[in-house]
Design a protein around this motif. Structure first.
Motif, PDB file in Angstrom:
ATOM      1  N   ILE A 101       1.244   4.740   5.189  1.00 17.18           N
ATOM      2  CA  ILE A 101       0.626   3.518   5.726  1.00 17.18           C
ATOM      3  C   ILE A 101       0.444   3.559   7.246  1.00 17.18           C
ATOM      4  CG2 ILE A 101       1.158   1.905   3.849  1.00 17.18           C
ATOM      5  CD1 ILE A 101       3.729   1.146   5.260  1.00 17.18           C
ATOM      6  N   LEU A 102       1.210   4.430   7.910  1.00 17.86           N
ATOM      7  CA  LEU A 102       1.138   4.437   9.381  1.00 17.86           C
ATOM      8  C   LEU A 102       1.474   5.820   9.939  1.00 17.86           C
ATOM      9  CD1 LEU A 102       1.400   2.347  12.084  1.00 17.86           C
ATOM     10  CD2 LEU A 102       3.755   3.064  11.847  1.00 17.86           C
ATOM     11  N   ASN A 157      -7.600   9.283   5.336  1.00 21.83           N
ATOM     12  CA  ASN A 157      -7.442   7.975   4.674  1.00 21.83           C
ATOM     13  C   ASN A 157      -7.684   6.875   5.711  1.00 21.83           C
ATOM     14  OD1 ASN A 157      -6.603   5.622   3.495  1.00 21.83           O
ATOM     15  ND2 ASN A 157      -4.699   6.460   2.672  1.00 21.83           N
ATOM     16  N   SER A 158      -8.850   6.227   5.606  1.00 24.61           N
ATOM     17  CA  SER A 158      -9.236   5.264   6.649  1.00 24.61           C
ATOM     18  C   SER A 158      -8.313   4.044   6.688  1.00 24.61           C
ATOM     19  CB  SER A 158     -10.684   4.820   6.441  1.00 24.61           C
ATOM     20  OG  SER A 158     -10.766   4.188   5.175  1.00 24.61           O
ATOM     21  N   GLY A 159      -7.509   3.851   5.638  1.00 22.31           N
ATOM     22  CA  GLY A 159      -6.616   2.684   5.612  1.00 22.31           C
ATOM     23  C   GLY A 159      -5.318   2.902   6.377  1.00 22.31           C
ATOM     24  N   VAL A 160      -5.033   4.149   6.754  1.00 22.27           N
ATOM     25  CA  VAL A 160      -3.762   4.429   7.445  1.00 22.27           C
ATOM     26  C   VAL A 160      -3.864   3.973   8.904  1.00 22.27           C
ATOM     27  CG1 VAL A 160      -2.224   6.287   8.243  1.00 22.27           C
ATOM     28  CG2 VAL A 160      -3.155   6.342   5.933  1.00 22.27           C
ATOM     29  N   LEU A 161      -2.867   3.237   9.358  1.00 19.32           N
ATOM     30  CA  LEU A 161      -2.879   2.733  10.740  1.00 19.32           C
ATOM     31  C   LEU A 161      -2.402   3.822  11.700  1.00 19.32           C
ATOM     32  CD1 LEU A 161      -1.319  -0.811  10.198  1.00 19.32           C
ATOM     33  CD2 LEU A 161      -3.753  -0.192  10.440  1.00 19.32           C
ATOM     34  N   PHE A 162      -2.956   3.780  12.921  1.00 16.13           N
ATOM     35  CA  PHE A 162      -2.559   4.749  13.934  1.00 16.13           C
ATOM     36  C   PHE A 162      -1.989   3.989  15.134  1.00 16.13           C
ATOM     37  CE2 PHE A 162      -4.173   8.116  17.162  1.00 16.13           C
ATOM     38  CZ  PHE A 162      -2.901   8.667  17.234  1.00 16.13           C
ATOM     39  N   HIS A 163      -0.703   4.225  15.390  1.00 16.40           N
ATOM     40  CA  HIS A 163      -0.043   3.619  16.561  1.00 16.40           C
ATOM     41  C   HIS A 163       0.276   4.707  17.574  1.00 16.40           C
ATOM     42  CE1 HIS A 163       3.895   2.797  18.662  1.00 16.40           C
ATOM     43  NE2 HIS A 163       3.147   1.807  19.103  1.00 16.40           N
ATOM     44  N   HIS A 173       0.816  -1.226   0.000  1.00 17.90           N
ATOM     45  CA  HIS A 173       0.000   0.000   0.000  1.00 17.90           C
ATOM     46  C   HIS A 173       0.849   1.275   0.000  1.00 17.90           C
ATOM     47  CE1 HIS A 173      -3.437  -2.506   0.622  1.00 17.90           C
ATOM     48  NE2 HIS A 173      -2.949  -2.985   1.748  1.00 17.90           N
ATOM     49  N   GLY A 174       2.116   1.141   0.342  1.00 14.49           N
ATOM     50  CA  GLY A 174       2.961   2.342   0.355  1.00 14.49           C
ATOM     51  C   GLY A 174       4.179   2.146   1.236  1.00 14.49           C
ATOM     52  N   ASN A 175       5.045   3.173   1.255  1.00 21.61           N
ATOM     53  CA  ASN A 175       6.277   3.039   2.047  1.00 21.61           C
ATOM     54  C   ASN A 175       6.543   4.303   2.867  1.00 21.61           C
ATOM     55  OD1 ASN A 175       6.997   4.832   0.087  1.00 21.61           O
ATOM     56  ND2 ASN A 175       9.038   3.949  -0.261  1.00 21.61           N
ATOM     57  N   HIS A 176       5.450   5.023   3.199  1.00 25.42           N
ATOM     58  CA  HIS A 176       5.621   6.289   3.911  1.00 25.42           C
ATOM     59  C   HIS A 176       4.967   6.223   5.292  1.00 25.42           C
ATOM     60  CE1 HIS A 176       4.239  10.620   4.611  1.00 25.42           C
ATOM     61  NE2 HIS A 176       5.557  10.656   4.686  1.00 25.42           N
TER      62      HIS A 176
END
Ligand code: PMP
Length: 376
Positions: A140-141, A168-174, A87-90
């Protein structure tokens, strides 16, 4: 002794230690073994996990035990990146993270990921506009700590989550919640992944956990036997039991304890603000348990050791990066001199008012002595 370095680590509470000893003595079986002793240990471990998941209102399968917050941060961030490369590398992190997060970012850059650092305002609050602007199609995160370990700046995670998911609802949140847990209330439901550590909440060293929402896919970083795919090998049952006990104890009277610590913080700030050359690095979003100050013209290391002569123990910026520039004070005040001379006073509900006054008396003695020496 006056211990004022509770953010570096906390003493293990007696009840927690008792749980640890009992689990070690009476439950020696390997929970992965098929016989009765193994089953007995597995049952004990499962009930400890259930107690933790009940407290945080999450599923038992969403709790992954780690060796501490460092490992939880690694598993969360590297594991998410490796699982989501298509999905990406950012990724995006704040400028107020613990050194363990920056080390992970440095590593990720060596294997082709790109890291952006989101700005904060003069209070240390994440700049929401900058966060929106830095989010890209290949992000992605996002990882943003709940409470900064050096200054205590606390972020509104629920609001940050909304911003991220709206973009972007696909981005993970840590979130690294290590310095928030046990001090202020936290909710794992504000994030997809959260790291915490036992030794910051009066539990034993050597255990922490990663909360991973069941919706989230991460890649394991370790490979081995046993039922836990993210942390294989023999589960540390006594540590898990003791950590569970520490979590149960931490929730008692959390607001009352916070108010008490706030009163102690106020006493210290009032007194130290009167001293010429002492700068208080505390903004309105900082939790009272962590009080960061800068000492004009005195090396933090010299000051810490001079206070030690009085059996008083303080921290520099963070226990994991002593002697370096405080990246967090730099991110908030943008003043190198200020960021090079920080002391961290970290308080607990165990700190007494008498300790605070004795600390202040010694602080003044040491400060005036060292500033005279510096001038001479
Ligand atoms: N994150 C934060 C915010 C911390 O304060 C610490 C401990 N200084 C860590 C991570 C690392 O935790 P551990 O010692 O459990 O690996």
């Amino acid at each position: 002794m006056i211990y004022l370095d509770y953010s570096a680590t906390t003493p293990v509470s007696y009840d927690v230690l008792e749980s640890y000893i009992r689990a070690t003595k009476d439950f020696m079986g390997n929970p992965n073994s098929l016989h009765a002793l193994g089953f007995k240990s597995k049952t004990l471990m499962s009930s400890a996990v259930k107690q933790i998941s009940d407290i945080f209102h999450v599923l038992e399968s969403e709790i992954i035990f780690t060796s501490g917050a460092t490992m939880a941060n690694n598993l969360a961030i590297i594991g998410s990146c490796l699982a989501n490369m298509k999905h990406g590398n950012h990724i995006i992190v704040s400028k107020l993270e613990h050194p363990s997060i920056y080390k992970i970012c440095d590593y990720l850059e060596t294997i082709g990921f790109e890291v952006s650092y989101v700005d904060n305002n003069e209070d240390g609050l994440i700049d929401f506009e900058d966060l929106k602007n830095k989010m890209r199609l290949d992000t992605i995160l996002v990882s943003i700590c709940a409470v900064n370990s050096e200054t205590g700046a606390r972020q509104p995670l629920k609001m940050i989550r909304q911003i991220i998911k709206k973009e972007n609802s696909g981005v993970l949140f840590h979130s690294d919640m290590t310095q928030a847990l046990g001090k202020v209330s936290v909710s794992f439901h504000d994030v997809d992944l959260a790291s915490v550590s036992s030794h910051k909440i009066y539990g034993p060293k050597g255990i922490g956990l990663l909360y991973k929402s069941e919706r989230v896919k991460i890649k394991p970083l370790l490979y081995g036997s046993g039922s836990n795919i993210y942390n294989p090998g023999t589960p540390a049952v006594p540590l898990i039991v003791a950590f569970s006990k520490a979590i149960r104890l931490m929730t008692a009277d959390i607001d009352k304890r916070e108010n008490f610590v706030k009163r102690l913080n106020n006493i210290i700030v009032e007194e130290l603000s009167k001293i010429d050359g002492v700068l208080i690095n505390q903004t309105k979003i900082c939790i009272p348990h962590i009080l960061n100050i800068s000492l004009n013209g005195i090396k933090p290391e010299t000051f810490i050791h001079a206070m030690e002569e009085y059996d008083i123990y303080l921290g520099t910026n963070t226990a994991c990066a002593s002697n370096e520039l405080s990246t967090s004070v730099m991110a908030i005040y943008n003043d190198r001199k200020r960021a090079m001379s920080t002391i961290r006073i970290s308080l607990s509900y165990l700190t007494t008012t008498d300790e605070v006054y004795r600390f202040l008396t010694c602080f003044k003695k040491v400060y005036y002595k060292l500033s005279t020496l510096e001038r001479d």
